[in-house]
Design a protein around this motif. Structure first.
Motif, mmCIF file in Angstrom:
data_model
loop_
_atom_site.group_PDB
_atom_site.id
_atom_site.type_symbol
_atom_site.label_atom_id
_atom_site.label_comp_id
_atom_site.label_asym_id
_atom_site.label_seq_id
_atom_site.Cartn_x
_atom_site.Cartn_y
_atom_site.Cartn_z
ATOM 1 N N LEU A 192 -39.136 17.554 -34.680
ATOM 2 C CA LEU A 192 -38.986 16.253 -34.026
ATOM 3 C C LEU A 192 -40.028 16.080 -32.925
ATOM 4 C CD1 LEU A 192 -37.337 13.618 -33.636
ATOM 5 C CD2 LEU A 192 -35.900 14.896 -32.026
ATOM 6 N N GLN A 193 -40.197 17.100 -32.101
ATOM 7 C CA GLN A 193 -41.098 17.000 -30.952
ATOM 8 C C GLN A 193 -42.570 16.873 -31.357
ATOM 9 O OE1 GLN A 193 -39.949 20.705 -29.241
ATOM 10 N NE2 GLN A 193 -38.385 19.832 -27.900
ATOM 11 N N TYR A 194 -42.980 17.664 -32.365
ATOM 12 C CA TYR A 194 -44.410 17.752 -32.674
ATOM 13 C C TYR A 194 -44.846 16.985 -33.912
ATOM 14 C CZ TYR A 194 -44.983 21.359 -29.118
ATOM 15 O OH TYR A 194 -45.034 22.044 -27.922
ATOM 16 N N TYR A 195 -43.919 16.666 -34.774
ATOM 17 C CA TYR A 195 -44.330 15.979 -36.006
ATOM 18 C C TYR A 195 -43.732 14.579 -36.144
ATOM 19 C CZ TYR A 195 -44.850 14.691 -40.871
ATOM 20 O OH TYR A 195 -45.144 14.001 -42.015
ATOM 21 N N PHE A 196 -42.410 14.483 -36.085
ATOM 22 C CA PHE A 196 -41.773 13.201 -36.373
ATOM 23 C C PHE A 196 -42.016 12.157 -35.292
ATOM 24 C CE2 PHE A 196 -39.272 16.100 -39.056
ATOM 25 C CZ PHE A 196 -39.420 15.451 -40.274
ATOM 26 N N MET A 197 -42.117 12.591 -34.035
ATOM 27 C CA MET A 197 -42.337 11.627 -32.963
ATOM 28 C C MET A 197 -43.816 11.273 -32.822
ATOM 29 S SD MET A 197 -39.733 12.557 -29.880
ATOM 30 C CE MET A 197 -38.274 11.529 -29.761
ATOM 31 N N THR A 198 -44.070 9.982 -32.604
ATOM 32 C CA THR A 198 -45.430 9.506 -32.379
ATOM 33 C C THR A 198 -45.465 8.734 -31.064
ATOM 34 O OG1 THR A 198 -45.750 9.252 -34.760
ATOM 35 C CG2 THR A 198 -47.319 8.138 -33.325
ATOM 36 N N PRO A 199 -46.295 9.244 -30.078
ATOM 37 C CA PRO A 199 -47.044 10.499 -30.120
ATOM 38 C C PRO A 199 -46.114 11.707 -29.949
ATOM 39 C CG PRO A 199 -47.197 9.521 -27.959
ATOM 40 C CD PRO A 199 -46.463 8.531 -28.803
ATOM 41 N N PRO A 200 -46.616 12.927 -30.183
ATOM 42 C CA PRO A 200 -45.787 14.120 -30.006
ATOM 43 C C PRO A 200 -45.179 14.182 -28.610
ATOM 44 C CG PRO A 200 -47.832 14.675 -31.116
ATOM 45 C CD PRO A 200 -47.979 13.251 -30.661
ATOM 46 N N ALA A 201 -43.986 14.746 -28.543
ATOM 47 C CA ALA A 201 -43.271 14.837 -27.269
ATOM 48 C C ALA A 201 -42.739 16.260 -27.102
ATOM 49 C CB ALA A 201 -42.133 13.831 -27.227
ATOM 50 N N PRO A 202 -43.603 17.200 -26.703
ATOM 51 C CA PRO A 202 -43.236 18.620 -26.656
ATOM 52 C C PRO A 202 -42.022 18.931 -25.801
ATOM 53 C CG PRO A 202 -45.607 18.340 -26.384
ATOM 54 C CD PRO A 202 -45.004 16.971 -26.293
ATOM 55 N N ASN A 203 -41.737 18.129 -24.806
ATOM 56 C CA ASN A 203 -40.625 18.421 -23.898
ATOM 57 C C ASN A 203 -39.363 17.611 -24.197
ATOM 58 O OD1 ASN A 203 -42.187 20.275 -22.325
ATOM 59 N ND2 ASN A 203 -43.197 18.518 -21.344
ATOM 60 N N PHE A 204 -39.370 16.876 -25.305
ATOM 61 C CA PHE A 204 -38.223 16.035 -25.617
ATOM 62 C C PHE A 204 -37.019 16.891 -26.006
ATOM 63 C CE2 PHE A 204 -35.569 13.493 -28.452
ATOM 64 C CZ PHE A 204 -35.396 12.344 -27.697
ATOM 65 N N ASP A 205 -35.853 16.543 -25.469
ATOM 66 C CA ASP A 205 -34.609 17.241 -25.779
ATOM 67 C C ASP A 205 -33.906 16.498 -26.919
ATOM 68 O OD1 ASP A 205 -32.147 18.445 -25.930
ATOM 69 O OD2 ASP A 205 -31.652 18.211 -23.806
ATOM 70 N N PRO A 206 -33.831 17.097 -28.127
ATOM 71 C CA PRO A 206 -33.205 16.414 -29.264
ATOM 72 C C PRO A 206 -31.753 16.016 -29.001
ATOM 73 C CG PRO A 206 -34.416 18.348 -30.002
ATOM 74 C CD PRO A 206 -34.378 18.417 -28.508
ATOM 75 N N LEU A 207 -31.078 16.758 -28.137
ATOM 76 C CA LEU A 207 -29.683 16.443 -27.847
ATOM 77 C C LEU A 207 -29.546 15.192 -26.979
ATOM 78 C CD1 LEU A 207 -28.240 20.020 -27.267
ATOM 79 C CD2 LEU A 207 -28.209 18.638 -29.344
ATOM 80 N N LYS A 208 -30.672 14.683 -26.494
ATOM 81 C CA LYS A 208 -30.656 13.464 -25.695
ATOM 82 C C LYS A 208 -31.297 12.290 -26.444
ATOM 83 C CE LYS A 208 -30.638 15.933 -21.263
ATOM 84 N NZ LYS A 208 -31.341 16.182 -19.981
ATOM 85 N N PHE A 209 -31.377 12.407 -27.765
ATOM 86 C CA PHE A 209 -31.936 11.342 -28.588
ATOM 87 C C PHE A 209 -31.132 10.061 -28.384
ATOM 88 C CE2 PHE A 209 -32.808 8.941 -32.424
ATOM 89 C CZ PHE A 209 -34.139 9.229 -32.692
ATOM 90 N N ASP A 210 -31.830 8.984 -28.032
ATOM 91 C CA ASP A 210 -31.206 7.693 -27.774
ATOM 92 C C ASP A 210 -31.245 6.870 -29.064
ATOM 93 O OD1 ASP A 210 -30.744 4.964 -27.065
ATOM 94 O OD2 ASP A 210 -31.276 5.422 -24.984
ATOM 95 N N PHE A 211 -30.072 6.620 -29.645
ATOM 96 C CA PHE A 211 -30.017 5.925 -30.927
ATOM 97 C C PHE A 211 -30.405 4.452 -30.826
ATOM 98 C CE2 PHE A 211 -26.694 9.040 -32.865
ATOM 99 C CZ PHE A 211 -27.708 9.978 -33.044
ATOM 100 N N ASP A 212 -30.545 3.937 -29.630
ATOM 101 C CA ASP A 212 -31.017 2.564 -29.459
ATOM 102 C C ASP A 212 -32.540 2.513 -29.311
ATOM 103 O OD1 ASP A 212 -28.506 1.316 -29.581
ATOM 104 O OD2 ASP A 212 -28.127 1.723 -27.470
ATOM 105 N N LYS A 213 -33.107 3.450 -28.566
ATOM 106 C CA LYS A 213 -34.530 3.386 -28.223
ATOM 107 C C LYS A 213 -35.411 4.320 -29.050
ATOM 108 C CE LYS A 213 -33.414 2.304 -23.385
ATOM 109 N NZ LYS A 213 -33.539 2.758 -21.975
ATOM 110 N N ASP A 214 -34.925 5.515 -29.345
ATOM 111 C CA ASP A 214 -35.792 6.544 -29.919
ATOM 112 C C ASP A 214 -36.109 6.413 -31.411
ATOM 113 O OD1 ASP A 214 -36.267 7.813 -27.496
ATOM 114 O OD2 ASP A 214 -34.440 9.009 -27.637
ATOM 115 N N PRO A 215 -35.307 5.719 -32.234
ATOM 116 C CA PRO A 215 -35.714 5.561 -33.634
ATOM 117 C C PRO A 215 -37.106 4.974 -33.810
ATOM 118 C CG PRO A 215 -33.421 4.992 -33.415
ATOM 119 C CD PRO A 215 -33.940 5.211 -32.009
#
Length: 242
Positions: free
Chosen positions: A75-98
């Motif tokens: 999720l951090q390095y491939y699926f997210m554009t741009p990459p987000a190395p410090n992103f916490d998957p457990l804090k994924f915001d279903f309104d904003k992050d898709p």
């Protein structure tokens, strides 16, 4: 089943039932927009393979589930554009992050259902998935297949079956394993389909979970049914119905 009181081996508390129902309904935004499919209830939910993907075995709050261990970096390095190395998957915001995974979704998500050119050129497509797959929902694949029937096949299931067959394996988790008949050969099946024009109505299957037992895995929407006679451990004792 919901318990009247505390959880037992045969029932869950009302709160647990609510949590299970919410989890199996699939993710959605705060305004109710569905972000992914719901999930089937199947026997694999009680198995170690399903648990290792979804829940893990960690005795601490630090999860060791495969979805976390393998999915976090993806999720951090491939699926997210741009990459987000410090992103916490457990804090994924279903309104904003898709929106942050939309670009790679265009590359990864095989959602197209108009396969007329593929079919016209003699293409053959064989799909299989475990009903207890904890990574991708079998319900999602079934809905996609039904859309292919409508969009490409004009609503004609048999016309669609001339170029695409789907096999859903009860109890099987991700690509195999589980309490399932998961030992089958889809490569031989599609080779026979292409080279000998022998469309597979079923796949002969054995099982590591049930040694010595064999059953057919039937092409959707049919299912294997015991004929009521013969050795129930042998494929010849079953037929595809439905």
């Amino acid at each position: 089943m919901s318990c009247q009181g505390d959880k037992t081996d045969s029932c869950l508390t009302a709160g647990q039932v609510q949590a299970m129902s919410r989890a199996f309904a699939g993710p959605e935004s705060s305004d109710g927009e569905k972000l992914y499919s719901d999930w089937p209830y199947d026997t694999g939910v009680a198995g170690a393979d399903w648990r290792m993907w979804k829940l893990g075995k960690s005795p601490t709050s630090q999860s060791d589930a495969n979805n976390i261990v393998l999915g976090a970096r993806s999720l951090q390095y491939y699926f997210m554009t741009p990459p987000a190395p410090n992103f916490d998957p457990l804090k994924f915001d279903f309104d904003k992050d898709p929106a942050r995974v939309a670009d790679t979704a265009k590359l990864n998500d095989a959602t197209g259902t108009y396969l007329a050119s593929f079919a016209a050129h003699g293409g053959k497509l064989l799909l299989f998935q475990g009903l207890s797959d904890p990574v991708f929902s079998a319900n999602d694949l079934v809905r996609w297949y039904k859309q292919v029937v409508e969009v490409t096949g004009g609503g004609d299931l048999e016309a669609t079956r001339r170029f695409v067959r789907m096999f859903i394996i009860p109890g099987m988790t991700h690509c195999g394993d589980g309490q399932a008949f998961d030992d089958f050969d889809p490569l031989a099946a599609i080779e026979g389909w292409i080279n000998q024009d022998k469309a597979p109505d079923s796949l002969a299957a054995g099982s590591k979970a049930f040694p010595g037992k064999h059953q057919p895995i039937c092409a959707y929407p049919t299912q294997a049914a015991y004929d009521g006679k013969g050795n129930p451990d042998e494929i010849a004792s079953y037929s595809c119905r439905g």
